[in-house]
Enzyme design. Structure first.
Site, short mmCIF file in Angstrom:
data_model
loop_
_atom_site.label_atom_id
_atom_site.label_comp_id
_atom_site.label_asym_id
_atom_site.label_seq_id
_atom_site.Cartn_x
_atom_site.Cartn_y
_atom_site.Cartn_z
N LYS A 1 0.86 -1.19 0.00
CA LYS A 1 0.00 0.00 0.00
C LYS A 1 0.90 1.24 0.00
CE LYS A 1 -3.36 2.94 0.87
NZ LYS A 1 -2.49 4.13 0.75
N GLY B 1 6.25 5.71 8.30
CA GLY B 1 5.18 6.69 8.39
C GLY B 1 5.15 7.29 9.78
N GLU C 1 9.77 2.40 10.83
CA GLU C 1 10.55 3.63 10.97
C GLU C 1 9.55 4.76 10.95
OE1 GLU C 1 11.91 7.10 10.08
OE2 GLU C 1 12.34 6.17 8.14
N CYS D 1 12.76 12.14 7.13
CA CYS D 1 12.60 11.68 8.51
C CYS D 1 13.74 12.15 9.39
CB CYS D 1 12.53 10.15 8.54
SG CYS D 1 11.30 9.44 7.46
N GLU E 1 7.02 16.97 16.06
CA GLU E 1 7.43 16.86 14.66
C GLU E 1 6.50 17.68 13.78
OE1 GLU E 1 8.89 13.30 11.78
OE2 GLU E 1 6.90 13.05 12.65
#
Length: 540
Positions: free
Chosen positions: A208, A261, A287, A321, A419
């Site tokens: 996906k 994600g 992650e 990231c 974040e």
């Protein structure tokens, strides 16, 4: 035993004016932006068109539609799972050489004839500049495939010792079932690696992709099919994330999840898996988020530090990231560093990535843009924060967030903890004598532990700081930016709220997709069940 060629990192091309690669990429960009593509799901090797369409647009020109993806329905998702299960027997029995051959061929296709299409799709669909696309969808994609094949052979070679007249060995069985790969928008290479790593180890996959990386996912799948990937080994499913995930998690054959994600989504998946019922305990590899730091010591080289902050925080619009989003600077260096950063940031060109002079493109979508605009507005309203840079977010034509530098007097500000995943760096200025205290603050301020960078010319300081921050980052950079991990050189991943730290592009990651079986073969079995110790003592 068959051996593979030793892998080497793919050379990053410069795309300098007048070069052949620049001309070929520009041609690919023109062709791709001029043709509205149809993107089917690929299930069991067949293109599935449902007529339930979702557009893929350019983030830097959001009125321009690049493609229409055919979204899978519930029946299609179940068909993808069934296709993976049907492929499982033959694929799990396929020799490693045959599996390696497919992915090594794919690597050469990525580095060769497909290079410009992959880069163009990444630039147009994810708003990456030419350099950012090249290091991702060409170089890193090829690196993952080549190095993983090498790591696979190293893993298989790890075998136990054998006593005389015995042979002990480990059979690295592919996981029983299928893996669910959930991939992000920000790296085409990661979107490729998450399904390819378990598939290389013999496990079929339901994939996906991110709704914001539909076009590049289409080209990844096309490369793998051209390389000879058997039908059903990787099944690409566009569709509603909640619906697809619910159906996958309800299947008892789920053997693992390979995820990149948000931390919140991964936490949800973990809870759902814990409540589920499966033939085997699913492996979870994730992650997730990061609130990555750059720490300057008073001995730091300010020129190197400024470059590290700018590249680490603003390349790809801060949507890596690993991007720097919090900066700790000693007061003795701050005036010089602040002025240098403000001057350099003012020179950064933001715009349509087809203009190769741009250092930054757009952020990925309106939701991201709104989050960044609100954070900047909130900082302007807060007297403990000072926005040092010019420029305002603008979403008229594209989702443009300017490179933003904020100074805060509150080291526990949400801007230092949460974040944002955008081109916003918040700096806290500390007194030089508080360096040791700041190390503790960095370790405790944020829940994340993905990457960090320390700048100091004093080697004793570097040793002390990295020891104090041992668990604050899974990837730590000394006198370098917090981004830019290269496959085979810096295995990537973090812990705490940043994920399971299974190090993408490493042997450690591949171990997660196998279930070892130990086999002992006795060549000369014993002739008597009695041990010498139970014999009676000799008569005196």
């Amino acid at each position: 035993m068959t051996t593979l060629p030793l892998p080497a990192n793919e050379i990053v091309r410069a795309y300098a004016p007048g070069s052949t690669e620049r001309a070929r990429l520009k041609a690919a960009l023109t062709t791709m932006s001029g043709n509205r593509a149809s993107l089917p799901s690929i299930i069991g090797g067949k293109a599935i068109t449902t007529g339930n369409l979702e557009t893929a647009v350019m983030p830097h020109l959001h009125a321009h539609v690049l493609a229409d993806a055919h979204l899978a329905g519930a029946a299609d998702v179940k068909a993808a799972i069934d296709a993976a299960k049907r492929a499982a027997h033959d694929w799990s029995q396929t020799g490693w050489e045959a599996r390696a051959r497919i992915f090594l061929k794919a690597a050469d296709l990525v580095a060769g004839p497909w290079r410009y299409r992959l880069n163009a799709a990444t630039m147009l669909g994810q708003s990456k500049t030419v350099h950012q696309a090249e290091i991702d969808s060409a170089a890193e994609f090829a690196d993952f495939l080549r190095f993983n094949a090498h790591f696979m052979t190293r893993l298989y070679a790890e075998q136990p010792i054998s006593a005389p007249r015995e042979w002990n060995r480990v059979d690295y069985r592919p996981l029983e079932g299928f893996v669910y790969a959930v991939t992000p928008f920000n790296f085409t290479a990661i979107a490729a690696n998450l399904p390819c790593a378990p598939a290389m180890m013999g496990v079929p996959v339901v994939w996906k992709p991110s709704p914001n990386a539909k076009l590049s996912a289409h080209y990844i799948m096309a490369v793998l099919q051209e390389a000879g990937l058997p039908d059903g080994v990787i099944n690409l499913v566009y569709g509603d994330a909640e619906m697809v995930t619910r159906i996958v998690l309800d299947d008892s054959g789920l053997a693992g999840i390979h995820f990149t994600g948000s931390t919140g989504v991964f936490d949800h998946l973990r809870r759902e898996i814990a409540a589920g019922s499966y033939r085997n305990m699913p492996r979870l590899v994730g992650e997730t988020g990061g609130k990555n730091f750059t720490l300057a010591h008073a001995s730091a080289d300010v020129d190197a530090l400024a470059i590290g902050v700018i590249r680490g925080g603003y390349e790809y619009q801060g949507q890596k990231c690993s991007a720097t989003s919090r900066l700790y600077c000693p007061r003795s260096l701050w005036p010089t560093l602040r002025d240098r950063l403000v001057d350099e940031i003012a020179q950064i060109r933001v715009g349509d990535v087809r203009d190769f002079s741009c250092f930054m493109g757009a952020v990925i979508d309106r939701r991201a843009w709104s989050r960044h605009a609100e954070a900047i507005a909130r900082a302007r309203r807060d007297s403990s924060h000072t926005v040092l840079t010019q420029g305002e977010p603008d979403d008229c034509e594209g989702y443009f967030t300017p490179p933003t530098l904020i100074e805060t007097q509150d080291q526990n500000s949400p801007l230092m903890r949460e974040e944002l995943f955008g081109p916003i760096i918040t700096a806290f200025v500390y007194e030089d004598a508080r360096f040791d205290e700041i190390l503790g603050d960095i370790d405790q301020t944020s829940e994340y532990a993905l990457t960090g960078a320390i700048f100091a010319q004093d080697s004793a300081v570097l040793e002390h700081a990295q020891a104090k921050l041992r668990y604050a980052a899974g990837n730590l950079y000394l006198n370098d930016k917090s981004t830019g991990a290269v496959v085979g050189q810096q295995p990537f991943g973090g812990a705490r709220a940043s994920g399971t730290n299974d190090k993408a592009g490493s042997l450690w990651n591949l171990t997660r997709w196998v279930s070892p079986r130990t086999i002992k073969e006795n060549f000369i079995p014993p002739a008597d069940w009695r041990y010498p110790s139970i014999e009676p003592d000799a008569s005196i």
